[in-house]
Each structure stands twice: as structure tokens, then as C-alpha cells.
Design an enzyme around this catalytic site. Structure first.
Site, mmCIF file in Angstrom:
data_model
loop_
_atom_site.group_PDB
_atom_site.id
_atom_site.type_symbol
_atom_site.label_atom_id
_atom_site.label_comp_id
_atom_site.label_asym_id
_atom_site.label_seq_id
_atom_site.Cartn_x
_atom_site.Cartn_y
_atom_site.Cartn_z
ATOM 1 C CB CYS A 111 44.315 18.173 12.627
ATOM 2 S SG CYS A 111 44.078 18.942 14.231
ATOM 3 C CG HIS A 274 48.528 17.809 12.047
ATOM 4 N ND1 HIS A 274 48.323 19.169 12.060
ATOM 5 C CD2 HIS A 274 47.934 17.315 13.178
ATOM 6 C CE1 HIS A 274 47.633 19.490 13.142
ATOM 7 N NE2 HIS A 274 47.387 18.382 13.835
ATOM 8 C CG ASN A 304 47.554 21.011 16.495
ATOM 9 O OD1 ASN A 304 47.128 21.411 15.410
ATOM 10 N ND2 ASN A 304 47.168 19.868 17.033
HETATM 11 N N1 COA Z 1 53.008 21.303 32.320
HETATM 12 C C1 COA Z 1 53.472 20.531 33.320
HETATM 13 N N2 COA Z 1 52.934 19.347 33.632
HETATM 14 C C2 COA Z 1 51.876 18.928 32.911
HETATM 15 C C3 COA Z 1 51.332 19.695 31.875
HETATM 16 C C4 COA Z 1 51.942 20.923 31.579
HETATM 17 N N3 COA Z 1 51.521 21.726 30.606
HETATM 18 N N4 COA Z 1 50.290 19.024 31.338
HETATM 19 C C5 COA Z 1 50.177 17.872 32.011
HETATM 20 N N5 COA Z 1 51.125 17.821 32.970
HETATM 21 C C6 COA Z 1 51.374 16.765 33.947
HETATM 22 C C7 COA Z 1 50.147 15.909 34.197
HETATM 23 O O1 COA Z 1 49.318 16.499 35.157
HETATM 24 C C8 COA Z 1 50.770 14.633 34.665
HETATM 25 O O2 COA Z 1 51.149 14.779 35.995
HETATM 26 P P1 COA Z 1 51.011 13.545 37.018
HETATM 27 O O3 COA Z 1 51.923 12.476 36.504
HETATM 28 O O4 COA Z 1 51.441 14.115 38.332
HETATM 29 O O5 COA Z 1 49.574 13.125 36.984
HETATM 30 C C9 COA Z 1 52.057 14.536 33.838
HETATM 31 O O6 COA Z 1 52.336 15.861 33.403
HETATM 32 C C10 COA Z 1 51.934 13.613 32.648
HETATM 33 O O7 COA Z 1 50.720 13.952 31.967
HETATM 34 P P2 COA Z 1 50.289 13.215 30.654
HETATM 35 O O8 COA Z 1 49.019 13.823 30.164
HETATM 36 O O9 COA Z 1 50.308 11.741 30.898
HETATM 37 O O10 COA Z 1 51.509 13.625 29.707
HETATM 38 P P3 COA Z 1 51.891 13.091 28.304
HETATM 39 O O11 COA Z 1 53.262 12.573 28.325
HETATM 40 O O12 COA Z 1 50.827 12.204 27.710
HETATM 41 O O13 COA Z 1 51.918 14.438 27.445
HETATM 42 C C11 COA Z 1 50.572 15.578 25.811
HETATM 43 C C12 COA Z 1 50.725 15.181 27.283
HETATM 44 C C13 COA Z 1 49.265 16.315 25.633
HETATM 45 C C14 COA Z 1 51.741 16.487 25.465
HETATM 46 C C15 COA Z 1 50.629 14.293 24.940
HETATM 47 O O14 COA Z 1 49.698 13.364 25.407
HETATM 48 C C16 COA Z 1 50.355 14.582 23.503
HETATM 49 O O15 COA Z 1 51.097 15.254 22.846
HETATM 50 N N6 COA Z 1 49.249 14.025 22.929
HETATM 51 C C17 COA Z 1 48.849 14.305 21.577
HETATM 52 C C18 COA Z 1 48.158 15.625 21.556
HETATM 53 C C19 COA Z 1 47.933 16.145 20.193
HETATM 54 O O16 COA Z 1 48.855 16.284 19.447
HETATM 55 N N7 COA Z 1 46.685 16.448 19.890
HETATM 56 C C20 COA Z 1 46.264 17.014 18.675
HETATM 57 C C21 COA Z 1 46.322 16.016 17.588
HETATM 58 S S1 COA Z 1 45.506 16.611 16.203
#
Ligand code: COA
Length: 350
Positions: A111, A274, A304
Site C-alpha cells: 500500500c 492511504h 482499500n
Molecule cells: N461482518 C460482521 N462481523 C464481522 C466481520 C464482518 N465482515 N468481520 C469480523 N467480524 C466479527 C468477528 O468475527 C468478531 O466476532 P466475535 O467478537 O464474535 O469473535 C467481531 O466481528 C470483531 O472482529 P475483529 O476482527 O476484532 O474486528 P475489528 O474491530 O478489529 O475490525 C477490521 C476488523 C479488519 C475492520 C479492523 O481490524 C481493521 O480495519 N484493521 C485494519 C485493516 C486494514 O486497513 N488493512 C490494510 C492496511 S494497508
């Protein structure tokens, strides 16, 4: 001597995948995606290659300026999703565009690829005396997405963006001119361009690049060529760790760029980050004390798009906002991602 963005372009296909449609594919919903990411739709390139997306973005950037393609000395192509290995995407795109005299190569810094490429282009344009360079970021990430993994398939999309850079010093050499009609012809063209072009230009003032080896494998896409049976051709990500990395490193990049250049927060007219996640951007805005209203955000439409995210956002920011009133101030762009790579670039708005 200055290196300036004089034109930008971007492209995404008409195939749009919204949150509603995604919720029919995996167990998710619009509310969850919007709250956690800010993403509403993403573009999916079913019928175009990464290079085709790039070519369309470049055509748009070139359409707005009257330059001789033979004077493009460099074409850098930031991508993790090129469709061919050899020739590189940069050469394929040069071929599509009819650019014949350019040094071409691809840059894989995930990225941060566009920020890395802009920085490389700046140095090479000065050292090699290129008049123009095209810097492209283009991705077809949809081919790396596991459409059964709800934690990652909601995040990514396809698209391309590019910036055309001009080397102001090159003009001086041209103006020295020899008694050669070809040179004079180009010189006149150049001056005409200068006078008629009252578009915003962005001068690259400074850049910071960095990286930390991702030994814990927080963000990976394996190649099918891997010498191991454990191959995942999909984007694998530890969302929480990447979130922490992005918010931590992003603030450091901003802080370092501002301090190094003796620039105050109020001198920054716009930040084009980004486009990974709205919550990451909100955290960066708070931690850096740069009001959220200054941050350009279009991830709601694209998701993204990795290397393409910053140039698509830059193109939309330049075309859809009133930066002319901010001439003399600064625009800051930053990115972070797989590698783990990061970088920031500071532009003066001219
Ligand atoms: N829809 C519904 N629920 C979802 C889901 C979706 N698409 N994806 C995950 N969940 C659930 C999980 O299973 C988890 O459930 P649980 O509590 O019963 O176990 C819950 O939501 C929380 O999951 P978690 O992964 O802890 O969520 P989060 O708040 O960390 O959000 C992201 C997940 C990916 C949105 C977040 O971590 C993020 O944005 N990270 C950065 C990613 C990024 O930008 N990457 C590229 C950078 S270059």
C-alpha cells in the site's frame, strides 16, 4: 530545481460491489462494515487487467496536458497484482500508451507503493535529467480475495491512479536551445503549456520512507511459486495488528515530515492518506492534531485499493476540491501496509 505533479488521472470499472451484495455472499451486514471501516462500495475489475486499469488512468492524466510522450523518460508502476511477470506491468502500460523512450519498472511496496515510487521518481528525474515521469498505482486485488472470509473480503477493491511529474530544471536546458528547429519547436510548445496551464501543481518538497520486516506475517499474499506446500494465494491479514501499526506509524510519519521541514499544522491545507479504513484516518487526525475536515476521504466508494489508493484520492482531491485557495500551503500524503512498509510525502501547493 523542482519536481512537480502537473496532472493526475484515475480509473475504476463500472462493476460495483456494495455492502448489501456482500452480505448475501458472507455473514456480514452494511451496518457492521460501515461502522468498522467506513466502506460502502468497491469497484471490481472482472474483465480488465491491472495494466488496462493503469492505462486508462494514464490516458486521463495525459489528456489534460499537451506534452510529447517521447519526453516521458520514466514510467514507474506500483503494484502487488501485476498480470504478467515479464514484461513488467510498467512496460505493458508504456506499450498501451505508445510511450517509447521510457525506463520502466514495477515497484512492490504494497500500500506504500505509490509513495515509494514518487520518491524514486523524484531522485531519478533529477539524476538522469528526465523531463517527465509517469508514476502509476494500479491494482486488481479482487483476484487475491477469499470471498468466503468476511474479515478481509469487505475491505478491498480494484482501481488505478497516476501522477504525471515534470522536472522544472529540464526547462532551463531546453531554453539554452541550440540552433535546431526541432528543439525550438519543443521549446515553444513547452512555453505555451506553461502559460496556458493554470491548473494546480504539487511540488514534491520532501519524503520519508521506511519499513519493518513483517516477521509475524500480519499481512501476506503468497505466490503460487512459493517453494512450500503451505501456499495461500489470498490476502491474509491480522486486522488488529495492522490497525495498530498504521495508527502508530502514521502519526510518526506526519510528525517527522512537519518537524523536518519546519512546518506548522496550520500550514497543512490537506492530507491525502492511504484509504484503508475510516477509523484509522480518524485516529490519525486526532493523534496528529490535524482536524478531520482536512483529510480527504474517498474509501467509502473504493475500499482499500493498495498502491492505487493514494493516486486515486489525489486525483479526486485535485479535481473536486478548491485547492487553488491554498496555494503556498502544503498537502501531505501518507501510506502504510504490507512489508511492513510506510512512507509520507510533502507537497507544496502551487
Ligand atoms: N461482518 C460482521 N462481523 C464481522 C466481520 C464482518 N465482515 N468481520 C469480523 N467480524 C466479527 C468477528 O468475527 C468478531 O466476532 P466475535 O467478537 O464474535 O469473535 C467481531 O466481528 C470483531 O472482529 P475483529 O476482527 O476484532 O474486528 P475489528 O474491530 O478489529 O475490525 C477490521 C476488523 C479488519 C475492520 C479492523 O481490524 C481493521 O480495519 N484493521 C485494519 C485493516 C486494514 O486497513 N488493512 C490494510 C492496511 S494497508
Amino acid at each position: 530545481m523542482s519536481i512537480n505533479i502537473i496532472s493526475t488521472g484515475s480509473y475504476a470499472t463500472d462493476e460495483i460491489l456494495d455492502n448489501e451484495s456482500l452480505s448475501k455472499m458472507v455473514d456480514t451486514n452494511d451496518k457492521w462494515i460501515l461502522e468498522r471501516t467506513g466502506i460502502k462500495t468497491r469497484h471490481i475489475a472482472k474483465y480488465n487487467t491491472t495494466e488496462e486499469l493503469a492505462s486508462k488512468a494514464c490516458e486521463r492524466a495525459l489528456k489534460d496536458v499537451n506534452i510529447d510522450k517521447d519526453e516521458i523518460g520514466l514510467l514507474l508502476f506500483a503494484t502487488i497484482s501485476s498480470d504478467t511477470k515479464v514484461p513488467s506491468s510498467s512496460y505493458t502500460t508504456a506499450g498501451h500508451l505508445g510511450i517509447e523512450n521510457a525506463v520502466c519498472f514495477d515497484v512492490n511496496a504494497a500500500c506504500s507503493g505509490f509513495i515509494y515510487s514518487m520518491t524514486i521518481a523524484k531522485s531519478m528525474m533529477k539524476d538522469m535529467n528526465y523531463k517527465y515521469a509517469l508514476v502509476v498505482g494500479s491494482e486488481r486485488l479482487s483476484k487475491f480475495i477469499d470471498w468466503t472470509d468476511r474479515s478481509s473480503c469487505i475491505l478491498f477493491g480494484d482501481g488505478a491512479g497516476c501522477a504525471l511529474l515534470e522536472n522544472s530544471e529540464y526547462k532551463n536546458e531546453l531554453l539554452k536551445g541550440k540552433n535546431n528547429s526541432k528543439v525550438y519547436e519543443k521549446q515553444d510548445e513547452y512555453l505555451e503549456n506553461e502559460v496556458s496551464n493554470n491548473l494546480i501543481k504539487l511540488e514534491i518538497k520532501d519524503a520519508i520512507l521506511g519499513g519493518i520486516y513483517d516477521k509475524k506475517k500480519y499481512l501476506t499474499v503468497d505466490s503460487k511459486d512459493k517453494v512450500s506446500d503451505e501456499v495461500s494465494p489470498f490476502i491474509e491479514m491480522n486486522g488488529r495488528q495492522i490497525y495498530k501499526f498504521a495508527t502508530d506509524i502514521g502519526v510518526k510519519v506526519i510528525d517527522k515530515l512537519l518537524k523536518k521541514n519546519n512546518i506548522k499544522n496550520e500550514d497543512i491545507a490537506m492530507i491525502v492518506p492511504h484509504q484503508a479504513n475510516k477509523r484509522i484516518i480518524q485516529t490519525l487526525a486526532e493523534k496528529s492534531n490535524l482536524g478531520i475536515e482536512k483529510w480527504f476521504i474517498n474509501l467509502d466508494k473504493y475500499g482499500n485499493t493498495s498502491s492505487a489508493s493514494v493516486p486515486i484520492a489525489l486525483d479526486e482531491a485535485l479535481k473536486n476540491t478548491y485547492l487553488k485557495e491554498s496555494r503556498g500551503k502544503y498537502l501531505l500524503s501518507l501510506a502504510f501496509g504490507g512489508g511492513l512498509s510506510y512512507g509520507g510525502i510533502l507537497f507544496k501547493i502551487k
